[in-house]
Design an enzyme around this catalytic site. Structure first.
Site, PDB file in Angstrom:
ATOM      1  N   SER A 147       8.704  10.282  -8.985  1.00  0.00           N
ATOM      2  CA  SER A 147       7.594  11.230  -8.993  1.00  0.00           C
ATOM      3  C   SER A 147       6.307  10.560  -8.536  1.00  0.00           C
ATOM      4  CB  SER A 147       7.399  11.783 -10.407  1.00  0.00           C
ATOM      5  OG  SER A 147       6.179  12.479 -10.532  1.00  0.00           O
ATOM      6  N   TYR A 172       5.883  10.963 -19.147  1.00  0.00           N
ATOM      7  CA  TYR A 172       6.728  11.397 -18.037  1.00  0.00           C
ATOM      8  C   TYR A 172       6.671  10.374 -16.903  1.00  0.00           C
ATOM      9  CZ  TYR A 172       8.176  14.027 -13.893  1.00  0.00           C
ATOM     10  OH  TYR A 172       8.787  14.419 -12.732  1.00  0.00           O
TER      11      TYR A 172
END
Length: 351
Positions: A147, A172
């Site tokens: 990501s 995350y």
């Protein structure tokens, strides 16, 4: 014809990117390809949407010229399940897209991120390693989702693969960085060819309802205010789903060459290489929704400070993607949101 006679395992197959990738491969290969998809169908967002994606995949697989689709409901944290899938189907390519998504959700619900993003990925890596046991051929390529969040609050732009990514601002992001480290170690120790993809703000039809464009649409329709964080002074490298899928398919077909340390490992940014301001994004979304007759006027807005876990901007350097594949994402924000608005009207508002 790269996918001919191959079995491809796609985790998170009922998810946004996973379902698009599976459908793309089924429709752009031949009847000899088999897609095995795993998903736990959790209720982080509307399960109906996940069911719709699976239906589209099953419909695509019913066309004789297309490949075969097999769905397995299960959790990647269940090591026994993961191992049984590898033993039964012997995938030649593994694409790990399953993850607990959401930056803000990770602040209040860390357990699900450790289970899915860390333990789940570890189980995939272990299964890939054991696919070589007893002289077996093993997997040809492991491709996994990272990501743009790994860049944290880096000030230098565009974000380059050479940049340090040691200061995540969300759990995350930390789990995604851990995936990159685990994958490198397994590539080094066990010879697993692996490629990680740092996705930048993916959007489009059938997307995730927790994403801003989707949430804004729902709130505007309900007559609610939409929250504009950091008073609108934020930038995102919005990347349309079709561009992500073409990039993914290109990457899957090219096993990384050994680096100077003898490791078959590679990372790529996949982003539009053109950050847009949050206010332009909102204005463009409103324009597209009005053009489709979904709303009649712009939304009422509430301007708020930056939220924990957010970053000021994302901006992908896609030099390696261009050099290795002659490809870069190019869908404009207006074109992408226009397609999303058309889909939203048909999916939610058609009678």
């Amino acid at each position: 014809m790269f996918y001919t006679n191959k079995t491809i395992l796609i985790t998170g197959v009922a998810g946004f990117i996973g379902s698009y990738l599976a459908k793309y491969i089924l429709e752009n290969s031949d009847h000899t390809v088999t897609i095995v998809g795993i998903d736990n169908l959790n209720d982080y967002y509307d399960v109906t949407l996940k069911g719709t994606r699976l239906t589209l995949l099953k419909d695509a697989a019913e066309i004789p010229a297309n490949g075969t689709f097999v769905f397995v409901k299960g959790n990647l944290a269940d090591k026994e399940l993961v191992n049984s899938v590898f033993q039964e189907y012997s995938p030649s390519i593994v694409v790990n897209l399953a993850a607990q998504a959401g930056v803000r959700y990770s602040i209040t619900n860390p357990d699900s991120y450790m289970e899915s993003n860390v333990m789940g990925f570890f189980n995939i890596l272990e299964a890939c390693r054991h696919s070589y046991d007893d002289g077996a051929k093993g997997i040809e390529h492991l491709v996994y989702a990272s990501s743009s969040s790994v860049y944290g609050a880096n000030k230098k732009v565009p974000y380059s693969l050479e940049d340090q990514v040691d200061h995540p601002v969300s759990l995350y992001a930390a789990t995604k960085k851990s995936n990159e480290l685990f994958a490198y170690a397994y590539s080094k120790l066990y010879g697993i060819p692996s490629t990680g993809l740092r996705f930048f703000t993916v959007y489009g039809p059938l997307g995730r309802p927790d994403m801003a464009y989707f949430g804004f649409t729902n709130k505007i329709l309900q007559g609610q205010k939409i929250a504009i964080f950091n008073h609108g002074d934020m930038y995102r490298d919005f990347t349309y789903i079709d561009d992500i899928i073409i990039g993914l398919s290109n990457v899957i077909q090219k096993t990384p060459v050994e680096d100077d340390n003898g490791v078959k490992y590679k990372l790529y940014n996949i982003g539009n290489n053109k950050p847009e301001s949050l206010m332009y994004f909102v204005e463009t979304l409103e324009k597209c929704l009005m053009e489709e007759g979904i709303i009649s006027r712009p939304a009422e807005k509430e301007f708020l400070p930056m939220q924990p876990g957010d970053v000021y901007q994302t901006y992908a350097d896609v030099t390696d993607l261009i050099n290795d594949f002659g490809f870069k994402p190019s869908t404009s924000l207006y074109d992408g949101l226009r397609k999303y608005a058309k889909w939203y009207k048909e999916f939610y508002l058609s009678t």
